[in-house]
Each structure stands twice: as structure tokens, then as C-alpha cells.
Design a protein around this motif. Structure first.
Motif, PDB file in Angstrom:
ATOM      1  N   SER A   1      -0.859 -37.224  42.631  1.00  0.00           N
ATOM      2  CA  SER A   1      -0.018 -36.312  43.417  1.00  0.00           C
ATOM      3  C   SER A   1       0.817 -35.392  42.526  1.00  0.00           C
ATOM      4  O   SER A   1       1.155 -34.278  42.929  1.00  0.00           O
ATOM      5  CB  SER A   1       0.924 -37.107  44.320  1.00  0.00           C
ATOM      6  N   GLY A   2       1.171 -35.854  41.337  1.00  0.00           N
ATOM      7  CA  GLY A   2       2.030 -35.055  40.471  1.00  0.00           C
ATOM      8  C   GLY A   2       3.484 -35.036  40.920  1.00  0.00           C
ATOM      9  O   GLY A   2       4.308 -34.290  40.380  1.00  0.00           O
ATOM     10  N   LYS A   3       3.818 -35.883  41.898  1.00  0.00           N
ATOM     11  CA  LYS A   3       5.205 -35.948  42.385  1.00  0.00           C
ATOM     12  C   LYS A   3       6.085 -36.540  41.285  1.00  0.00           C
ATOM     13  O   LYS A   3       5.760 -37.579  40.714  1.00  0.00           O
ATOM     14  CB  LYS A   3       5.227 -36.840  43.629  1.00  0.00           C
TER      15      LYS A   3
ATOM     16  N   GLN B   1      10.107 -35.846  31.996  1.00  0.00           N
ATOM     17  CA  GLN B   1      10.042 -36.167  33.417  1.00  0.00           C
ATOM     18  C   GLN B   1       8.626 -36.637  33.757  1.00  0.00           C
ATOM     19  O   GLN B   1       7.700 -35.836  33.792  1.00  0.00           O
ATOM     20  CB  GLN B   1      10.349 -34.893  34.215  1.00  0.00           C
ATOM     21  N   PRO B   2       8.460 -37.929  33.994  1.00  0.00           N
ATOM     22  CA  PRO B   2       7.114 -38.404  34.340  1.00  0.00           C
ATOM     23  C   PRO B   2       6.761 -38.003  35.782  1.00  0.00           C
ATOM     24  O   PRO B   2       7.656 -37.823  36.608  1.00  0.00           O
ATOM     25  CB  PRO B   2       7.243 -39.920  34.227  1.00  0.00           C
TER      26      PRO B   2
ATOM     27  N   SER C   1       3.531 -41.945  32.580  1.00  0.00           N
ATOM     28  CA  SER C   1       2.816 -41.693  33.821  1.00  0.00           C
ATOM     29  C   SER C   1       2.666 -40.190  33.948  1.00  0.00           C
ATOM     30  O   SER C   1       3.651 -39.460  33.832  1.00  0.00           O
ATOM     31  CB  SER C   1       3.644 -42.249  34.985  1.00  0.00           C
ATOM     32  N   ASP C   2       1.437 -39.733  34.150  1.00  0.00           N
ATOM     33  CA  ASP C   2       1.227 -38.318  34.446  1.00  0.00           C
ATOM     34  C   ASP C   2       0.082 -38.218  35.440  1.00  0.00           C
ATOM     35  O   ASP C   2      -0.365 -39.239  35.973  1.00  0.00           O
ATOM     36  CB  ASP C   2       1.004 -37.504  33.162  1.00  0.00           C
TER      37      ASP C   2
END
Ligand code: MD6
Ligand code: FE
Length: 201
Positions: free
Chosen positions: A42-44, A36-37, A60-61
Motif C-alpha cells: 500500500s505504501g501507507k 519514514q517507513p 519496511s517499504d
């Protein structure tokens, strides 16, 4: 077919080829599980889950968007790029050097992808080639600015899109997935494969 500069090849892969591609993706996912990227900073969480095939994988992280040689959870190299996708690239990309990354995005019924540009590659001369599998998606394509007018097309299982030349940096995204439109994935949903050349040859 040409839509806003994007080459669209509806039904490029027939049902048998779609099943073969799905088997190849399943084999890759066994080796390199979907993760789950999350959005930078924001880390959303993004609503798609992803993995990659090929020498490099996109992710993406919290630290940002990037390509790297290893899976973020297992730490292993990504599974090999399947021959069938190398062949697709040579057939449709018009680019002499092989792709280095195949991003695999898995969409559940409620997943979407916001309007974005693909611009994390060093080599923007090469197109991005995408393959849709499973349920139909409403693909939105705009221009070089976020505010440019957009149009949308319905990408069905087996469709291929080539985004190159003047369209390479067009904004695009997935508005939604249309449930019940394909029997390829028994629990529904959609898989999108995007092939990219990342480094300059
Ligand atoms: C998708 N596709 O079809 C998302 N990017 O699920 C993309 O973001 C994309 O289809 C670059 C080129 C072609 C694409
Ligand atoms: Fe994209």
C-alpha cells in the motif's frame, strides 16, 4: 515481573543511564537519519520514524519487511551497536550469541504501532529485548493469534522488556504514547530500541 509470558524489568535503567543511551541514539541518528517507513504494497506510512544500529537493520517499504546491511536513504552501513546495548543483551537475553540489529523507533505524541508479531528473524530461539526511553507508552500484549485476549502495561522510560520463549511470537503493539510523562526528551515523544538476533549462529 512476568506479564503474559513477557519479562518486564521496570526501571532497569536509571536516569543517568537513560541519558547515556539517549546520547548514543542521538549519535547514531546523526550518522543514520530517521526515515519514514511505509507499509508493504500500500505504501501507507507507518506513524513511527526509524533507524537502526548494528550489522543489520530492519525496514519496511513497498517491497516488504526485511533486514539489510545499509540505510535505505544514505546507502551507508548502519552505525555500530553500542557496547552498552551488547551488555544489556548479555545480561537479560539468556542467549549466548550477540544481537545483530537494534531497531530505533521514534514516536511523536500521536504515533502508535498496530498489533504485530516480530517474525522476520531466522533465529526465533533468541528473544527480542526492548528498551523504552522518553514518554510512557501503553504496550498491548496478546497471545499467539491475533484474536487472542490481550492485556496492557505502561512502559516507562528506562523499562526493559524481554520477549522470548513461549512469548517470542506473541502479538503486541503500542496503543498510544502518554504526553508529558517524561522530561528525558525535551520536545516529548518516545524512543524504543529493540535488539534482535537475526541469523542463526
Ligand atoms: C515499542 N515494541 O515498544 C514496540 N517487539 O515501541 C515492539 O514492537 C517489541 O517491545 C518485540 C519485542 C519487544 C518489543
Ligand atoms: Fe515488535
Amino acid at each position: 515481573m512476568n506479564i503474559a509470558g513477557v519479562k518486564w524489568l521496570p526501571g532497569h535503567f536509571g536516569p543517568q543511564e537513560q541519558s547515556r543511551l539517549l546520547e548514543l541514539v542521538r549519535a547514531a541518528v546523526r550518522q543514520a537519519p530517521l526515515f519514514q517507513p511505509v507499509m508493504p504494497r500500500s505504501g501507507k506510512p507507518l506513524s513511527v520514524r526509524m533507524t537502526n544500529m548494528g550489522r543489520l537493520g530492519w525496514l519496511s517499504d513497498r517491497a516488504g519487511y526485511r533486514y539489510q546491511q545499509t540505510h535505505p536513504v544514505t546507502g551507508n552501513p548502519w552505525p555500530e551497536m553500542p557496547q552498552m546495548l551488547l551488555e544489556l543483551w548479555h545480561e537479560v537475553s539468556g542467549y549466548a550469541h550477540p544481537p545483530e540489529a537494534c531497531l530505533v523507533n521514534f514516536y511523536e505524541a500521536s504515533a502508535r504501532m498496530g498489533l504485530h508479531q516480530d517474525r522476520d528473524e531466522e533465529d526465533l530461539e533468541a528473544p527480542v529485548v526492548s528498551v523504552s526511553l522518553g514518554d510512557t507508552a501503553v504496550f498491548r500484549i496478546g497471545g499467539l493469534e491475533r484474536k487472542s485476549p490481550t492485556s496492557s502495561i505502561r512502559l516507562q522510560s528506562g523499562d526493559v522488556v524481554v520477549m522470548g520463549g513461549d512469548s517470542r511470537l506473541c502479538f503486541h503493539g503500542i496503543d498510544r504514547v502518554v504526553p508529558g510523562t517524561s522530561a528525558l526528551l525535551k520536545d516529548g515523544g518516545r524512543i524504543n530500541l529493540t535488539l534482535r538476533r537475526v541469523t542463526r549462529p
